[in-house]
Design an enzyme around this catalytic site. Structure first.
Site, PDB file in Angstrom:
ATOM      1  N   TYR A  69       0.845  -1.202   0.000  1.00 46.25           N
ATOM      2  CA  TYR A  69       0.000   0.000   0.000  1.00 46.25           C
ATOM      3  C   TYR A  69       0.875   1.244   0.000  1.00 46.25           C
ATOM      4  O   TYR A  69       1.934   1.265   0.630  1.00 46.25           O
ATOM      5  CB  TYR A  69      -0.912   0.025   1.235  1.00 46.25           C
ATOM      6  N   GLU A  71      -0.686   4.870  -0.337  1.00 46.73           N
ATOM      7  CA  GLU A  71      -1.444   6.108  -0.515  1.00 46.73           C
ATOM      8  C   GLU A  71      -0.573   7.317  -0.208  1.00 46.73           C
ATOM      9  O   GLU A  71       0.263   7.269   0.697  1.00 46.73           O
ATOM     10  CB  GLU A  71      -2.668   6.145   0.419  1.00 46.73           C
ATOM     11  N   ASP A 246      -7.854  14.232 -23.602  1.00 46.22           N
ATOM     12  CA  ASP A 246      -7.767  12.807 -23.279  1.00 46.22           C
ATOM     13  C   ASP A 246      -7.066  12.127 -24.455  1.00 46.22           C
ATOM     14  O   ASP A 246      -7.661  11.927 -25.516  1.00 46.22           O
ATOM     15  CB  ASP A 246      -9.184  12.260 -23.079  1.00 46.22           C
ATOM     16  N   THR A 275      -4.297   6.703 -21.044  1.00 50.85           N
ATOM     17  CA  THR A 275      -4.033   5.350 -20.564  1.00 50.85           C
ATOM     18  C   THR A 275      -2.636   4.993 -21.046  1.00 50.85           C
ATOM     19  O   THR A 275      -2.079   5.649 -21.935  1.00 50.85           O
ATOM     20  CB  THR A 275      -5.035   4.321 -21.125  1.00 50.85           C
ATOM     21  N   LYS A 278      -2.807   1.398 -24.578  1.00 54.67           N
ATOM     22  CA  LYS A 278      -3.356   1.323 -25.938  1.00 54.67           C
ATOM     23  C   LYS A 278      -2.204   1.456 -26.934  1.00 54.67           C
ATOM     24  O   LYS A 278      -1.326   0.607 -26.955  1.00 54.67           O
ATOM     25  CB  LYS A 278      -4.448   2.385 -26.113  1.00 54.67           C
ATOM     26  N   ARG A 284      -1.801  -1.979 -18.306  1.00 55.63           N
ATOM     27  CA  ARG A 284      -3.148  -1.403 -18.233  1.00 55.63           C
ATOM     28  C   ARG A 284      -3.197  -0.383 -17.095  1.00 55.63           C
ATOM     29  O   ARG A 284      -3.052  -0.740 -15.931  1.00 55.63           O
ATOM     30  CB  ARG A 284      -4.154  -2.522 -17.976  1.00 55.63           C
TER      31      ARG A 284
HETATM   32  N1  DSN Z   1     -12.578   0.995 -23.859  1.00 52.88           N
HETATM   33  C1  DSN Z   1     -11.747   1.964 -24.533  1.00 52.88           C
HETATM   34  C2  DSN Z   1     -11.829   1.841 -26.007  1.00 52.88           C
HETATM   35  O1  DSN Z   1     -12.041   0.735 -26.481  1.00 52.88           O
HETATM   36  O2  DSN Z   1     -11.667   2.813 -26.714  1.00 52.88           O
HETATM   37  C3  DSN Z   1     -12.053   3.341 -24.098  1.00 52.88           C
HETATM   38  O3  DSN Z   1     -12.259   3.392 -22.732  1.00 52.88           O
END
Ligand code: DSN
Length: 483
Positions: A69, A71, A246, A275, A278, A284
């Site tokens: 942990y 925090e 974003d 994120t 991707k 992730r």
């Molecule tokens: N789930 C993601 C996507 O497929 O674009 C976005 O949150």
């Protein structure tokens, strides 16, 4: 995976031993883990938001950092013994700042949604705190009494957020009414030009001037084009809004210097959320970049929105950001964009209608109504043939968000496997082969159905066999042999 290869023997032995240990406790989890690799190896992964992380990233996530942990922030934790978490969190933030040229980076968010929520609260705290709290006689958000909170909630109810609508390619968290972002703010949405499918900056400017948002959100999950963030910042400045971008989908293209100048959000936005899994090909998770001005508010992500940071994932973010600094990653990012062009051209020359008639990022959005199908029918038929995609709304979609009229595909994952122009042209052919040979079905009462479909005899097997040839040429994790 040319730029993501394995130290075969060593990693195979690490995974085989790990799976044996898992199997000794719950064999079904070990079996599903093996099967997941087999399935990913055997399918054309075209989901635009998915990728294959490197073995170094994957292995970093499977350690005892998971047990800690932490925090708080680096050097300022609510738990003892966080010296090693401090090391990996500092490294991840340092790499992210350098990679994206940002003043500040916060790597604790567990996901893109956490990152967006943290950013929204941070912007509210930064922008609303001063005047409202002064009036209420409170110094900062941490000093709020229950009564203050009530007043704050009322005050926050009037704060406005303007984001891209879901059917134009925006994300749920960009003010979609059923999402918390559409409830905590007085929301409004901008779409795309009905004739071109492109963002109309003049129309957006006019809407922003009328609506006067506190936050202008840019970024997308299903818009197949680049965005001019310099123009977005101009619009935000004209109406006194904070520009939040974003970049979850295209962070890899920013890191890999495919999006530069006006297309790089970092120099233009006040706050950038993302994120890491991707196109950036990391673990992730989420992260936030911000100007120094917003840093103290973002730093309060925990406890305002987040619980304990996932230390093992922060460590893996540090590894992934280090990978993304390399020239090989820049080549990979350029290949993602080049391959998307090839895929789009391959689909169009075979008669497929694409939203915006093409792409200039990593996403291609097919309008499958031209095949007489809903997105749901097309997605299912493609999956039967081993082509993994997701259905997606198209602008002003007559079939709504459940059945949809679109199929979204993306190139990051197969580009990681080493697919190039020839393979992506072949992938276009396979997609069209399935769609041309799929017919909309009927309900049990004989009425037209938006879900059922009939895929022509033998098509799935034929497409799977042709896919296997492509996939065998570019194996996934080639040195990894599971016993
Ligand atoms: N789930 C993601 C996507 O497929 O674009 C976005 O949150």
């Amino acid at each position: 995976m040319s730029d993501n290869s394995l130290n075969g023997g060593l990693v195979s032995s690490a995974y085989n031993q790990a799976l044996e240990v898992i199997a000794s406790v719950e064999p079904r989890v070990a079996a599903a883990t093996r099967q997941e690799l087999a399935d990913q190896r055997a399918s054309l992964k075209l989901i635009a938001s998915e990728n294959y992380a490197s073995p170094a990233v994957l292995l970093t996530m499977g350690t005892w950092f998971s047990d800690k942990y932490a925090e708080g922030t680096v050097g300022h934790r609510f738990y003892a013994g966080c010296q090693n978490v401090d090391t990996v969190e500092s490294l991840a933030a340092e790499h992210a700042r350098e990679l994206f040229g940002a003043e500040y980076a916060y790597v604790q968010p567990h996901s893109g949604i956490d990152a967006n929520l943290t950013a929204y609260w941070a912007i509210l705290a930064h922008r609303v705190e001063g005047p409202w709290l002064t009036d209420a006689g409170v110094k900062n958000m941490n000093d709020l009494s229950e009564a203050d909170w009530e007043k704050l909630r009322a005050a926050l109810g009037n704060q406005r957020l303007l984001g891209m609508s879901l059917d134009a390619g925006g994300h749920l968290t960009h003010g979609f009414r059923p999402n918390i972002s559409g409830k905590m703010f007085h929301q409004n949405q901008y779409g795309t030009d009905p004739a071109t499918g492109l963002v109309d900056y003049d129309a957006l400017r006019a809407k922003a001037k009328e609506f006067k948002p506190l936050i202008l959100v840019a970024g997308y999950s299903a818009y197949p084009r680049r965005v001019n963030f310099a123009k977005m910042r101009e619009i935000a400045d004209e109406v006194g809004a904070t520009l939040m971008v974003d970049m979850a989908h295209f962070a890899g293209l920013v890191a890999g210097k495919v999006f530069t100048g006006d297309e790089d959000p970092v120099p233009h936005a006040h706050v950038v959320t993302s994120t890491s899994h991707k196109s950036l090909r990391g673990p992730r998770g989420g992260f936030i970049l911000a100007t120094e001005e917003y840093a103290p508010s973002v730093d309060r992500g925990c406890p305002m929105v987040l619980g304990g940071p996932l230390s093992h994932v922060m460590a893996a973010k540090a590894v992934a950001f280090a990978e993304a600094r390399t020239p090989e990653f820049q080549t990979y990012a350029q290949n993602i964009a080049d391959n998307a062009q090839t895929l789009a051209e391959g689909l169009m020359k075979r008669g497929t209608k694409l939203v915006t008639d093409g792409t200039d990022n990593h996403i291609v959005l097919l309008d499958v109504s031209s095949f007489g199908l809903t997105g749901r029918q097309a997605e299912s038929a493609l999956l039967d043939a081993g082509v993994v995609t997701n259905r997606n709304s198209v602008p002003a979609d007559p079939n709504g968000a459940w059945y949809t009229s679109g199929i979204r595909v993306g190139t990051p994952a197969l580009t990681s496997r080493g697919f190039g122009a020839d393979e992506f042209d072949a992938v276009a052919d396979l997609i069209v082969e399935v769609l041309q040979n799929t017919q909309a079905g009927t309900t049990s009462a004989g009425a037209p159905s938006k879900a059922s479909y009939v895929l022509g005899d033998g098509v799935a097997d034929k497409v799977r066999a042709r896919s296997a040839e492509l996939l065998d040429k570019h194996p996934l994790y080639p040195g990894l042999d599971l016993a």
